[in-house]
Design a protein around this motif. Structure first.
Motif, PDB file in Angstrom:
ATOM      1  N   LEU A 175       1.503 -10.951   1.300  1.00 26.12           N
ATOM      2  CA  LEU A 175       1.821 -10.687  -0.102  1.00 26.12           C
ATOM      3  C   LEU A 175       2.575 -11.894  -0.644  1.00 26.12           C
ATOM      4  N   ILE A 176       2.136 -12.409  -1.769  1.00 21.35           N
ATOM      5  CA  ILE A 176       2.799 -13.589  -2.340  1.00 21.35           C
ATOM      6  C   ILE A 176       3.464 -13.216  -3.656  1.00 21.35           C
ATOM      7  N   LEU A 177       4.765 -13.480  -3.713  1.00 25.31           N
ATOM      8  CA  LEU A 177       5.513 -13.231  -4.940  1.00 25.31           C
ATOM      9  C   LEU A 177       5.418 -14.465  -5.823  1.00 25.31           C
ATOM     10  N   SER A 178       4.871 -14.271  -7.018  1.00 25.44           N
ATOM     11  CA  SER A 178       4.697 -15.388  -7.944  1.00 25.44           C
ATOM     12  C   SER A 178       5.218 -14.943  -9.301  1.00 25.44           C
ATOM     13  N   GLY A 179       6.393 -15.445  -9.675  1.00 21.44           N
ATOM     14  CA  GLY A 179       7.054 -14.921 -10.868  1.00 21.44           C
ATOM     15  C   GLY A 179       7.375 -13.457 -10.615  1.00 21.44           C
ATOM     16  N   LYS A 180       6.894 -12.598 -11.531  1.00 20.00           N
ATOM     17  CA  LYS A 180       7.149 -11.169 -11.326  1.00 20.00           C
ATOM     18  C   LYS A 180       5.984 -10.473 -10.658  1.00 20.00           C
ATOM     19  N   ARG A 181       4.896 -11.227 -10.450  1.00 15.02           N
ATOM     20  CA  ARG A 181       3.714 -10.579  -9.891  1.00 15.02           C
ATOM     21  C   ARG A 181       3.675 -10.699  -8.375  1.00 15.02           C
ATOM     22  N   VAL A 182       3.040  -9.733  -7.764  1.00  7.09           N
ATOM     23  CA  VAL A 182       2.808  -9.805  -6.322  1.00  7.09           C
ATOM     24  C   VAL A 182       1.299  -9.865  -6.104  1.00  7.09           C
ATOM     25  N   TYR A 183       0.851 -10.936  -5.435  1.00  8.89           N
ATOM     26  CA  TYR A 183      -0.571 -11.118  -5.140  1.00  8.89           C
ATOM     27  C   TYR A 183      -0.857 -10.684  -3.704  1.00  8.89           C
ATOM     28  N   VAL A 184      -1.999 -10.065  -3.525  1.00  7.58           N
ATOM     29  CA  VAL A 184      -2.408  -9.647  -2.185  1.00  7.58           C
ATOM     30  C   VAL A 184      -3.444 -10.640  -1.663  1.00  7.58           C
ATOM     31  N   ILE A 185      -3.245 -11.124  -0.420  1.00  4.91           N
ATOM     32  CA  ILE A 185      -4.211 -12.048   0.183  1.00  4.91           C
ATOM     33  C   ILE A 185      -4.658 -11.523   1.550  1.00  4.91           C
ATOM     34  N   ASP A 186      -5.551 -12.255   2.190  1.00  8.99           N
ATOM     35  CA  ASP A 186      -5.940 -12.012   3.590  1.00  8.99           C
ATOM     36  C   ASP A 186      -6.665 -10.684   3.803  1.00  8.99           C
ATOM     37  N   PHE A 187      -7.870 -10.583   3.252  1.00  9.93           N
ATOM     38  CA  PHE A 187      -8.650  -9.346   3.311  1.00  9.93           C
ATOM     39  C   PHE A 187      -9.666  -9.314   4.457  1.00  9.93           C
ATOM     40  N   GLY A 188      -9.492 -10.196   5.454  1.00 10.31           N
ATOM     41  CA  GLY A 188     -10.491 -10.282   6.529  1.00 10.31           C
ATOM     42  C   GLY A 188     -10.636  -9.021   7.370  1.00 10.31           C
ATOM     43  N   LEU A 189      -9.606  -8.177   7.380  1.00  5.08           N
ATOM     44  CA  LEU A 189      -9.672  -6.951   8.181  1.00  5.08           C
ATOM     45  C   LEU A 189      -9.812  -5.711   7.301  1.00  5.08           C
ATOM     46  N   SER A 190     -10.176  -5.931   6.053  1.00 10.14           N
ATOM     47  CA  SER A 190     -10.237  -4.793   5.133  1.00 10.14           C
ATOM     48  C   SER A 190     -11.476  -3.954   5.387  1.00 10.14           C
ATOM     49  N   SER A 191     -11.442  -2.724   4.869  1.00 13.54           N
ATOM     50  CA  SER A 191     -12.661  -1.919   4.950  1.00 13.54           C
ATOM     51  C   SER A 191     -12.924  -1.260   3.607  1.00 13.54           C
ATOM     52  N   LEU A 192     -14.202  -1.112   3.327  1.00  7.38           N
ATOM     53  CA  LEU A 192     -14.596  -0.591   2.019  1.00  7.38           C
ATOM     54  C   LEU A 192     -15.073   0.853   2.083  1.00  7.38           C
ATOM     55  N   THR A 193     -15.269   1.334   3.286  1.00  7.39           N
ATOM     56  CA  THR A 193     -15.617   2.757   3.400  1.00  7.39           C
ATOM     57  C   THR A 193     -14.417   3.412   4.038  1.00  7.39           C
ATOM     58  N   THR A 194     -13.508   3.848   3.201  1.00  8.37           N
ATOM     59  CA  THR A 194     -12.218   4.221   3.747  1.00  8.37           C
ATOM     60  C   THR A 194     -11.903   5.690   3.577  1.00  8.37           C
ATOM     61  N   GLY A 195     -11.132   6.180   4.511  1.00  8.56           N
ATOM     62  CA  GLY A 195     -10.594   7.524   4.421  1.00  8.56           C
ATOM     63  C   GLY A 195      -9.088   7.440   4.464  1.00  8.56           C
ATOM     64  N   SER A 196      -8.452   8.624   4.548  1.00  9.53           N
ATOM     65  CA  SER A 196      -6.997   8.654   4.485  1.00  9.53           C
ATOM     66  C   SER A 196      -6.374   7.969   5.706  1.00  9.53           C
ATOM     67  N   GLU A 197      -7.068   7.941   6.825  1.00 12.35           N
ATOM     68  CA  GLU A 197      -6.511   7.294   8.026  1.00 12.35           C
ATOM     69  C   GLU A 197      -6.275   5.798   7.771  1.00 12.35           C
ATOM     70  N   GLU A 198      -7.280   5.115   7.247  1.00 11.65           N
ATOM     71  CA  GLU A 198      -7.135   3.674   6.979  1.00 11.65           C
ATOM     72  C   GLU A 198      -6.052   3.429   5.941  1.00 11.65           C
ATOM     73  N   ARG A 199      -6.009   4.305   4.936  1.00  9.52           N
ATOM     74  CA  ARG A 199      -4.973   4.130   3.898  1.00  9.52           C
ATOM     75  C   ARG A 199      -3.584   4.341   4.494  1.00  9.52           C
ATOM     76  N   ALA A 200      -3.464   5.353   5.363  1.00  7.90           N
ATOM     77  CA  ALA A 200      -2.160   5.638   5.975  1.00  7.90           C
ATOM     78  C   ALA A 200      -1.698   4.455   6.836  1.00  7.90           C
ATOM     79  N   LEU A 201      -2.635   3.786   7.485  1.00  5.13           N
ATOM     80  CA  LEU A 201      -2.249   2.646   8.325  1.00  5.13           C
ATOM     81  C   LEU A 201      -1.705   1.495   7.478  1.00  5.13           C
ATOM     82  N   ASP A 202      -2.246   1.318   6.280  1.00  3.26           N
ATOM     83  CA  ASP A 202      -1.678   0.308   5.362  1.00  3.26           C
ATOM     84  C   ASP A 202      -0.215   0.636   5.060  1.00  3.26           C
ATOM     85  N   LEU A 203       0.074   1.921   4.840  1.00  2.00           N
ATOM     86  CA  LEU A 203       1.455   2.320   4.539  1.00  2.00           C
ATOM     87  C   LEU A 203       2.358   2.138   5.757  1.00  2.00           C
ATOM     88  N   LEU A 204       1.819   2.486   6.925  1.00  2.00           N
ATOM     89  CA  LEU A 204       2.618   2.417   8.142  1.00  2.00           C
ATOM     90  C   LEU A 204       3.086   0.994   8.434  1.00  2.00           C
TER      91      LEU A 204
END
Ligand SMILES: Nc1ncnc2c1ncn2[C@@H]1O[C@H](COP(=O)(O)OP(=O)(O)O)[C@@H](O)[C@H]1O
Ligand SMILES: [Mg+2]
Length: 199
Positions: A121-150
């Motif tokens: 996550l890059i803080l630029s001024g007041k904005r936060v940019y998200v980078i590094d999507f190489g491990l992302s998934s596009l068919t997601t359920g609550s498990e994948e979302r929960a792991l982002d939070l964890l």
């Protein structure tokens, strides 16, 4: 190619110019410990996955760097001027709140990030940019979302996580379901720890 900006676990980041514009090249270098054919398909797959996720994230209104071009193992991306949240001394609550909003936008668009940590996550001024999507998934359920939070829960202080999760919850369409799943995932972790320590 020109000066290296970063040499991460997965990729090297270079600075270069394209049509007179300064941009970054993210190049996934060969890993010698992998079988050659497998290595090149992993690098190719992650590069394509990152490009697809970046494009989808951007069109969903998330703050991500602009994608300028894609090669087999290379991404050409806009350079975000700022500091990663991992290198910022004491992340302000504005930044953690903004990180929560960004993650909610991604999840609402059906994207789980897969490596949602302060280093990505890059803080630029007041904005936060998200980078590094190489491990992302596009068919997601609550498990994948929960792991982002964890991942964030493990890396932020209590106060930081609390402003992060409050912002996430009020912006995520399926926030309650995801938070319930997070509790389940944590419970599983505690159970495994207890069981293992009894062996
Ligand atoms: N678009 C960008 N703008 C500014 N810095 C970036 C950008 N992309 C990557 N970086 C820098 O390079 C580092 C590594 O990039 P990242 O995409 O996270 O690759 P890795 O998979 O190796 O972690 C980041 O932590 C950040 O410091
Ligand atoms: Mg990274």
């Amino acid at each position: 190619m020109k000066p290296i900006v970063s040499e991460g676990a997965e990729a090297r980041i270079y600075r270069t110019e394209l049509y007179g514009r300064r941009i970054l090249v993210k190049r996934r270098e060969p890993k010698r410990y992998r079988i050659k054919e497998l290595d090149s398909s992993i690098r190719e797959y992650r590069t394509r996955r990152e490009a697809t996720a970046l494009a989808r994230a951007r069109s969903s209104g998330a703050s991500v760097p602009r994608l300028v071009g894609v090669g087999r193992y290379d991404l050409y991306i806009e350079e975000i001027k700022g500091k990663t949240l991992s290198s910022a001394l004491g992340i302000g609550s504005g930044a953690t709140r903004e990180a929560g909003v960004q993650l909610a936008i991604l999840h609402n668009a059906g994207i789980a990030h897969g490596d949602f940590t302060p280093a990505n996550l890059i803080l630029s001024g007041k904005r936060v940019y998200v980078i590094d999507f190489g491990l992302s998934s596009l068919t997601t359920g609550s498990e994948e979302r929960a792991l982002d939070l964890l991942l964030m829960k493990r890396q932020l202080s209590r106060a930081e996580y609390s402003s992060f999760i409050r912002a996430y919850r009020s912006n995520a369409a399926e926030g309650n379901e995801t938070l319930a799943r997070l509790r389940e995932v944590e419970e599983r972790g505690r159970y495994q720890k207890r069981t293992l320590s009894n062996i």
